[in-house]
Design an enzyme around this catalytic site. Structure first.
Site, PDB file in Angstrom:
ATOM      1  N   ALA A  97       4.427  -8.093  -7.178  1.00 25.82           N
ATOM      2  CA  ALA A  97       3.986  -6.815  -7.291  1.00 25.82           C
ATOM      3  C   ALA A  97       3.929  -5.914  -5.886  1.00 25.82           C
ATOM      4  CB  ALA A  97       2.501  -6.721  -7.909  1.00 25.82           C
ATOM      5  N   SER A  98       4.650  -4.600  -6.092  1.00 23.66           N
ATOM      6  CA  SER A  98       4.405  -3.849  -5.193  1.00 23.66           C
ATOM      7  C   SER A  98       2.947  -2.966  -5.256  1.00 23.66           C
ATOM      8  CB  SER A  98       5.485  -2.931  -4.994  1.00 23.66           C
ATOM      9  OG  SER A  98       6.856  -3.352  -5.049  1.00 23.66           O
ATOM     10  N   CYS A  99       2.362  -2.859  -4.229  1.00 29.11           N
ATOM     11  CA  CYS A  99       0.974  -2.496  -4.428  1.00 29.11           C
ATOM     12  C   CYS A  99       0.894  -1.013  -4.167  1.00 29.11           C
ATOM     13  CB  CYS A  99      -0.102  -3.327  -3.181  1.00 29.11           C
ATOM     14  SG  CYS A  99       0.181  -5.103  -3.477  1.00 29.11           S
ATOM     15  N   ILE A 100       1.216  -0.366  -5.009  1.00 24.82           N
ATOM     16  CA  ILE A 100       0.876   1.166  -5.258  1.00 24.82           C
ATOM     17  C   ILE A 100       0.687   1.655  -6.409  1.00 24.82           C
ATOM     18  CG2 ILE A 100       1.968   1.562  -2.919  1.00 24.82           C
ATOM     19  CD1 ILE A 100       4.238   2.880  -4.168  1.00 24.82           C
TER      20      ILE A 100
END
Ligand code: FAD
Lengths: 410, 101
Positions: free
Chosen positions: B98-101
């Site tokens: 997951a891209s963490c934003i």
């Protein structure tokens, strides 16, 4: 006398200095904060400088204005943390000992990580707006620009304030429309993400808005280098995009001091327990804000919410108790969408941004994932709140933990 | 979630085809998922896959794999064309990062 040492007097460090000084007896606890700069920057304001909405003076104030009496402030570069010996070395060799350490040194942009970025065209036709200098140089450029291809590109993940480049293209659309040359300006948004944002519902909403405003999105573009001669950006898998002006979010990294201290990951972010905010390496070291690797947005709102948790846990740690407070990753970001409107997202580790109203169910006044005038005012007011309440660690009239009230699950 | 039989093993996979329980993963399964992605796995691929499986908890980025000493970023793209992180993690039998934003 016991000692708390805070590294970094930005958003997080300043909030903690205020909160801790208020609660801890001066006879028992010495509090010291260190920063290499004397100026506090209101970073969210950088976004507005290229469009002449704010100028440099709207976003800077002396750091000393926000550090309470009874806290020692030292202006110096931190050289290194020696966690095994509970001490910090400053540039020039001064040594500071601590019982508890809070690292809040943030993240900074490093254009040298991308070949060709900080080269011939840097601040001539290539700009960042994550620094005051970049934002001011870009304003000067835009003032006389006649139009062409404007490419907004993001070099690497994670980067702070993940909505800022989106806001940038929305504001550019408005700016060039009002300048009467929007038909001569081609705006392209280039991102390593698979879409406008990470999470599906927000991506759809923001994607539609970009389309409406005639902004092209190029997803899955992982920037390798910039060609200054041909004025193109290149990706690792061979895609090329030509530009006349390139605005860039360069690679974000933690400070080099973290690397020198052997405390960082490959981008110098510090491995941190995402709930307690304690560093994974040292029991008496806590990490607040952008400097940590916790999986949520790097944003001022997150720092504010996390500071509440960190404060509770520091109080536990001081008394030798188990850390009780748990951070939920809460983030709350206003998104400027141009022409006096804005959107708002509110989310945490578990819940993606959902539509609805905030903070009151059905009432708002702010609309989640909606495009409203009220949300724009939220952003405008945020600057006042930041200087006058947030930095001083005052209670804001919003909950620290994310709430599902007002959110709609479809 | 869905059930899928890969290399003779009945597995639970996400809607995007990522194996849910990474302990069920075998090299045979990797080869078959790779084939669906149009990739014939060689030793280099497996070195990268091992690195990915070993580093899953520390968080994975393309940059990190580029610093692994096994491949540089360009080489990573050559091995797993398209979205190298998306494709390689699927083959490695771990969750989609997951891209963490
Ligand atoms: C263009 C832009 C728009 C943004 N918009 C928003 C927004 O709308 N909403 C929002 O919530 N957030 C926004 N942000 C993000 C927000 O500003 C940051 O997330 C927040 O300031 C982080 O706080 P921090 O305390 O972690 O780090 P910072 O506030 O960056 O402070 C770090 C401090 O550490 C000091 N330091 C670092 N290394 C050393 C060293 N070795 N020695 C001494 N001192 C050191 C630095 O000088 C700095 O003062 C935006 C940011 C940018 C750039």
């Amino acid at each position: 006398m016991k000692k708390i040492l805070i590294l970094g007097a930005g958003t997080g460090g300043t909030i903690m200095a205020n909160k801790l000084r208020k609660s801890l007896d001066r006879e028992d606890w010495d509090i010291t904060i260190v920063d290499k700069h004397k100026t506090h920057y209101y970073q969210p304001g950088f976004l507005f400088i290229p469009f002449g909405i704010y100028n440099k003076h709207d976003v800077i104030k002396p750091k000393a204005n926000f550090i309470p009496a009874g806290v020692n402030i030292i202006y110096s570069d931190v050289d290194k943390i020696v966690g095994e010996e509970n001490k910090v070395l400053l540039e020039g060799g001064k040594i500071l000992n601590y019982d508890f350490l809070i690292v809040a040194t943030g993240t900074r942009v490093d254009p040298t990580e991308t070949p060709g970025l900080k080269d011939e065209l840097w601040y001539k036709e290539i700009f960042d707006f994550y620094t005051v200098d970049g934002a001011v140089a870009l304003r000067d450029f835009f003032e006389t620009w006649k139009g062409g291809r404007l490419v907004m590109s993001i070099a690497e993940l994670p980067f702070k304030c993940p909505v800022a480049p989106l806001e940038f293209v929305f504001l550019a659309d408005e700016y060039f429309t009002k300048a009467g040359i929007r038909d001569k300006v081609d705006i392209t948004y280039v991102t390593p993400l698979p879409g406008a944002f990470t999470k599906p519902i927000a991506t759809k909403m923001l994607g539609n808005l970009l389309k409406e405003k005639n902004i092209t999105v190029i997803p899955d573009f992982y920037l390798e280098s910039v060609d200054n001669k041909e004025k193109k950006i290149k990706s690792y898998d061979g895609q090329e995009i030509p530009f006349d002006v390139l605005t860039i979010v360069p690679v974000n990294k933690g400070d080099d001091m973290i690397e020198r201290s052997g405390m960082g990951d490959d981008l110098n972010f510090i491995p941190t327990d995402k709930h307690t905010l304690r560093s994974e390496k040292y029991e008496n070291v806590f990490v607040l804000g952008d400097a940590s690797n916790i999986p949520t947005s790097k944003a001022g709102s997150v720092v504010h919410f996390a500071a509440e948790v960190l404060f509770d846990n520091m109080m536990c740690a001081i008394k030798g108790r188990e850390l009780r407070a748990k951070f939920d990753g809460h983030a709350n970001c206003y998104i400027e969408t141009g022409f006096g409107k804005g959107s708002l997202i509110d989310f945490n580790y578990e819940t993606e941004p959902l539509p609805g109203t905030y903070p009151l169910p059905g009432v708002g006044p702010f609309g989640l994932l909606q495009n409203t005038k009220m949300n724009h005012y939220g952003k405008v007011i945020f600057r006042w709140i930041y200087w006058h309440m947030l930095l001083k660690g005052k209670e804001l009239p919003i909950e620290n933990e994310m709430s599902m009230a007002g959110k709609k699950k479809s | 979630m869905a059930q899928k039989t890969i290399a003779g093993v009945n597995l639970e996979v996400t809607d995007e085809g990522y194996i849910v329980d990474s302990s069920q993963w075998t090299e045979e399964i990797a080869k078959e998922i790779a084939k669906e992605e149009g990739i014939e796995l060689n030793d280099k691929h497996f070195e990268v896959i091992k690195f990915i499986r070993d580093n899953v908890d520390a968080g994975l980025t393309i940059r990190k794999i580029g610093k692994s000493g096994i491949v540089d970023i360009k080489g990573f793209y050559d091995l797993f064309p398209g979205g190298p992180l998306k494709v390689s993690t699927k083959i490695a039998g771990i969750k989609k990062p997951a891209s963490c934003i």
